[in-house]
Design an enzyme around this catalytic site. Sequence first.
Site, PDB file in Angstrom:
ATOM      1  N   LYS A   1      16.051  12.364  39.651  1.00 53.31           N
ATOM      2  CA  LYS A   1      15.136  12.609  38.529  1.00 53.31           C
ATOM      3  C   LYS A   1      14.310  13.883  38.757  1.00 53.31           C
ATOM      4  O   LYS A   1      13.999  14.605  37.802  1.00 53.31           O
ATOM      5  CB  LYS A   1      14.207  11.414  38.323  1.00 53.31           C
ATOM      6  CG  LYS A   1      14.952  10.080  38.135  1.00 53.31           C
ATOM      7  CD  LYS A   1      15.972  10.128  37.007  1.00 53.31           C
ATOM      8  CE  LYS A   1      17.198   9.274  37.309  1.00 53.31           C
ATOM      9  NZ  LYS A   1      18.313   9.469  36.400  1.00 53.31           N
TER      10      LYS A   1
ATOM     11  N   GLU B   1       3.658  11.763  37.506  1.00 52.03           N
ATOM     12  CA  GLU B   1       3.640  12.364  36.166  1.00 52.03           C
ATOM     13  C   GLU B   1       2.378  11.925  35.463  1.00 52.03           C
ATOM     14  O   GLU B   1       1.869  10.830  35.723  1.00 52.03           O
ATOM     15  CB  GLU B   1       4.843  11.879  35.338  1.00 52.03           C
ATOM     16  CG  GLU B   1       6.102  12.660  35.578  1.00 52.03           C
ATOM     17  CD  GLU B   1       7.231  12.267  34.633  1.00 52.03           C
ATOM     18  OE1 GLU B   1       7.039  11.326  33.832  1.00 52.03           O
ATOM     19  OE2 GLU B   1       8.286  12.901  34.699  1.00 52.03           O
TER      20      GLU B   1
ATOM     21  N   HIS C   1      12.259  -2.820  30.055  1.00 54.69           N
ATOM     22  CA  HIS C   1      13.193  -1.704  30.204  1.00 54.69           C
ATOM     23  C   HIS C   1      14.609  -2.055  29.779  1.00 54.69           C
ATOM     24  O   HIS C   1      15.564  -1.351  30.117  1.00 54.69           O
ATOM     25  CB  HIS C   1      13.154  -1.151  31.634  1.00 54.69           C
ATOM     26  CG  HIS C   1      11.780  -0.693  32.030  1.00 54.69           C
ATOM     27  ND1 HIS C   1      11.150   0.356  31.415  1.00 54.69           N
ATOM     28  CD2 HIS C   1      10.896  -1.191  32.915  1.00 54.69           C
ATOM     29  CE1 HIS C   1       9.939   0.501  31.924  1.00 54.69           C
ATOM     30  NE2 HIS C   1       9.758  -0.429  32.831  1.00 54.69           N
TER      31      HIS C   1
ATOM     32  N   ARG D   1      26.614   9.220  30.822  1.00 54.59           N
ATOM     33  CA  ARG D   1      27.640   8.234  30.452  1.00 54.59           C
ATOM     34  C   ARG D   1      27.609   8.019  28.944  1.00 54.59           C
ATOM     35  O   ARG D   1      26.677   8.458  28.275  1.00 54.59           O
ATOM     36  CB  ARG D   1      27.330   6.904  31.139  1.00 54.59           C
ATOM     37  CG  ARG D   1      25.940   6.407  30.750  1.00 54.59           C
ATOM     38  CD  ARG D   1      25.644   4.988  31.127  1.00 54.59           C
ATOM     39  NE  ARG D   1      24.431   4.551  30.471  1.00 54.59           N
ATOM     40  CZ  ARG D   1      23.208   4.711  30.932  1.00 54.59           C
ATOM     41  NH1 ARG D   1      23.018   5.332  32.089  1.00 54.59           N
ATOM     42  NH2 ARG D   1      22.176   4.284  30.241  1.00 54.59           N
TER      43      ARG D   1
HETATM   44  C1  MV4 Z   1       6.980   7.306  31.326  1.00 51.58           C
HETATM   45  C2  MV4 Z   1       6.110   6.624  30.441  1.00 51.58           C
HETATM   46  C3  MV4 Z   1       4.897   7.181  30.180  1.00 51.58           C
HETATM   47  N1  MV4 Z   1       4.545   8.333  30.777  1.00 51.58           N
HETATM   48  N2  MV4 Z   1       6.579   8.456  31.879  1.00 51.58           N
HETATM   49  C4  MV4 Z   1      10.326   3.941  31.557  1.00 51.58           C
HETATM   50  C5  MV4 Z   1      11.721   4.019  32.053  1.00 51.58           C
HETATM   51  C6  MV4 Z   1      11.926   5.396  32.543  1.00 51.58           C
HETATM   52  N3  MV4 Z   1      13.156   5.929  32.013  1.00 51.58           N
HETATM   53  C7  MV4 Z   1      10.752   6.171  32.089  1.00 51.58           C
HETATM   54  N4  MV4 Z   1       9.818   5.261  31.523  1.00 51.58           N
HETATM   55  C8  MV4 Z   1       8.595   5.669  31.109  1.00 51.58           C
HETATM   56  N5  MV4 Z   1       8.181   6.838  31.624  1.00 51.58           N
HETATM   57  C9  MV4 Z   1       5.390   8.943  31.617  1.00 51.58           C
HETATM   58  N6  MV4 Z   1       5.009  10.079  32.195  1.00 51.58           N
HETATM   59  C10 MV4 Z   1       6.542   5.434  29.877  1.00 51.58           C
HETATM   60  C11 MV4 Z   1       7.778   4.944  30.227  1.00 51.58           C
HETATM   61  C12 MV4 Z   1       8.103   3.693  29.649  1.00 51.58           C
HETATM   62  C13 MV4 Z   1       9.133   3.571  28.734  1.00 51.58           C
HETATM   63  C14 MV4 Z   1       9.935   4.647  28.381  1.00 51.58           C
HETATM   64  C15 MV4 Z   1      10.936   4.518  27.493  1.00 51.58           C
HETATM   65  C16 MV4 Z   1      11.174   3.288  26.907  1.00 51.58           C
HETATM   66  C17 MV4 Z   1      10.418   2.202  27.246  1.00 51.58           C
HETATM   67  C18 MV4 Z   1       9.410   2.325  28.158  1.00 51.58           C
HETATM   68  C19 MV4 Z   1       8.638   1.208  28.473  1.00 51.58           C
HETATM   69  C20 MV4 Z   1       7.622   1.344  29.382  1.00 51.58           C
HETATM   70  C21 MV4 Z   1       7.362   2.579  29.975  1.00 51.58           C
END
Ligand code: MV4
Length: 684
Positions: A116, A200, A235, A292
């Site tokens: 990442k 972040e 998630h 994918r």
């Molecule tokens: C975040 C975020 C808020 N701020 N990054 C969750 C899974 C991973 N792919 C990244 N995720 C998140 N990253 C920052 N800087 C909130 C999430 C997140 C989220 C993102 C997409 C879909 C659902 C989510 C549920 C909770 C938190």
Amino acid sequence: MFKSVLIANRGEIAVRVIAACQQLGIRALAVYSEADRHAAHVRAADAAYCIGPAPARESYLDIARIVSVAVAHGAEAIHPGYGFLSENADFAAACADAGLVFIGPPPEAMRLMGSKTAAKRAVAAAGVPTVPGYAGEQQDARTMQREAARIGYPVMLKAAAGGGGKGMRVVHSREELPEALAAAQREALAAFGDGTVFLEKLVVAPRHVEFQILADAHGHCVHLGERDCSIQRRHQKVVEESPCVALTPDLRAEMGAAAVRAARSAGYVNAGTCEFLLDRDGRYYFLEMNTRLQVEHPVTELVTGLDLVNLQLAIAAGEPLPFTQEQIVPRGHAIEVRLYAEDPVNGYLPSTGTVAVFAAPRAPGVRVDAGIASGDEVSVHYDPMLAKLIVAAPDRPAAVARLQWALEHLAVLGVATNAPLLRAIAAEPDFRAGETSTAYLETHDFTAATRHPDTPPDVSLAVALWEATAAASAGAHGMRPYNGLSNGPYNPWTARGTATTLSGATRRFRYTRAGRDHSVELVPDPAGDGYRASVDGAPFASNDAISATPRGNGLLVLAIGERRETCHLARRGYDILVSFRGDAYTLAKPRPLDVESTAHASDVAAGRQALAAPMAGTVIKVNVAEGDTVEAQQTLVVLGAMKMEHAVISPYPGRVLRVPHQAGDVVPGGEILIELDTGSPPQE
Ligand code: MV4
């Protein structure tokens, strides 16, 4: 194009890819674990090879085994689907080493995007916005506290090797950081074998907006628009749609161009997805790239009219993309919901067992990608997603309406599903207004979907009619009633007879559900071939004439006066499972006298007695025939089960009405083996 492709996956995506291959005239080879011997993808394939025991580690994740099967059976390419080995760069490399085409990106692009932090650096260098943060070597608490202060709290700790939410921690203050850091590092190490984390700035209640991209091996790269996947549970995506209502055409074009730059920066080839967070102010940040085909790809297919698996195959075969960015014009609105075998009443824990009925709605603008059919097993070994329901319509309100229709016409019996949650979301005002974010499921109350609904009288009625119909058909043909196994000509599902009254006698039925008793009385209608009914003591539908017609795969069509209803039913032991308007109900029949109680029964009212198998087994001996007169305590049938013999004994003297089984028949528990007339009025 390839002549033969091996699909290194299972479930709905394997079925989907197999279909795409076959439509192109490509031979589709499946692999399967011992648990999947009879699975849908095995049935669909042109050939199928067992690759090991049920645990994925010993089958679907066994790189050497899969590659050797592909080579041995002449596959030219391998499609990995999603999950399992789909993002494993070593697998892609092993394919190449064996002279096989991996239908996916080059291993180097997968490795880059697998980290990442490396991915963030690469796309940021290409001018793609990323969330402000710290992704340095120093992993100590003091450095992290200093960097978090620079970024500004609240911040988020994430695993460098991660993705999908594992090892993630929100930190609100300097004081909280050391403990959260230690926990995130521990979790990352346990999950990914690498404890490296990065920081972040927290984006509060963002939308998850991802762009589908396609890149060929000739330097062409396009995006196919976005999918809004904000509605997730732990998630795990639940609802996905395209377009995202929060994007303007300008923002879409800008984010799409950013996604294409991100893909190019990694030397990407094949289908891929760039995930972004979109905040309330319309700012977007690259999160990660999925290398994918994704679960939710059909949403993009329905708005673009393109077949992503076809395109993956073409790209892997070295063909150039057959269109330019300008030629891609998304139309209308598509929504996908994921149907999981998870029990909302039981904390959404996976629900396993035999799917007695899986009946999907069929209509224009409704697509169902399923990995199971009626009779299939859902095991503990794999992902509990059963199917995806995808709808498309000219605009979002029409798509939501179509989604509601489709969910009301979906029947799954035998395993619990999240369908009640999906229906509740489809009806929820904020969802209908397009007001969603990643916090949606936490900020809306869906607890009503986690409770059993009351039993509608229609459901009790349907069960009674189904029993009456099954018994009538069986009686009419002198054959055994439906037991969930038979597919013969006398199966009432296929017999297509309407429920008719043979005897003219009033029939009474009793059931229990969720601690409540229900009763149904069917009175043959002297004027016609239907019934008048009462349910729980009250006349049903003002005593309209009622009849029911079985239509196959558990479907029963009810005619209640002028009203028509359809429902699906299946039997499981003493339980009758019903799907009515998208909800599943289990009604328990009173347990017929089993061997033990028959032998000792003295307080049971005399009448028509159904003697049932106390458990599943094989009929070893039948001592009586229809019309025979029997004594009390006489052994009528001997059943072999659990390595023992069980005698089915007459509780009273009487006359044998029906002997539905003969020696050698395999019967489920609860199956009626003998019906006796002991003189007094019939009781059900
Ligand atoms: C975040 C975020 C808020 N701020 N990054 C969750 C899974 C991973 N792919 C990244 N995720 C998140 N990253 C920052 N800087 C909130 C999430 C997140 C989220 C993102 C997409 C879909 C659902 C989510 C549920 C909770 C938190």
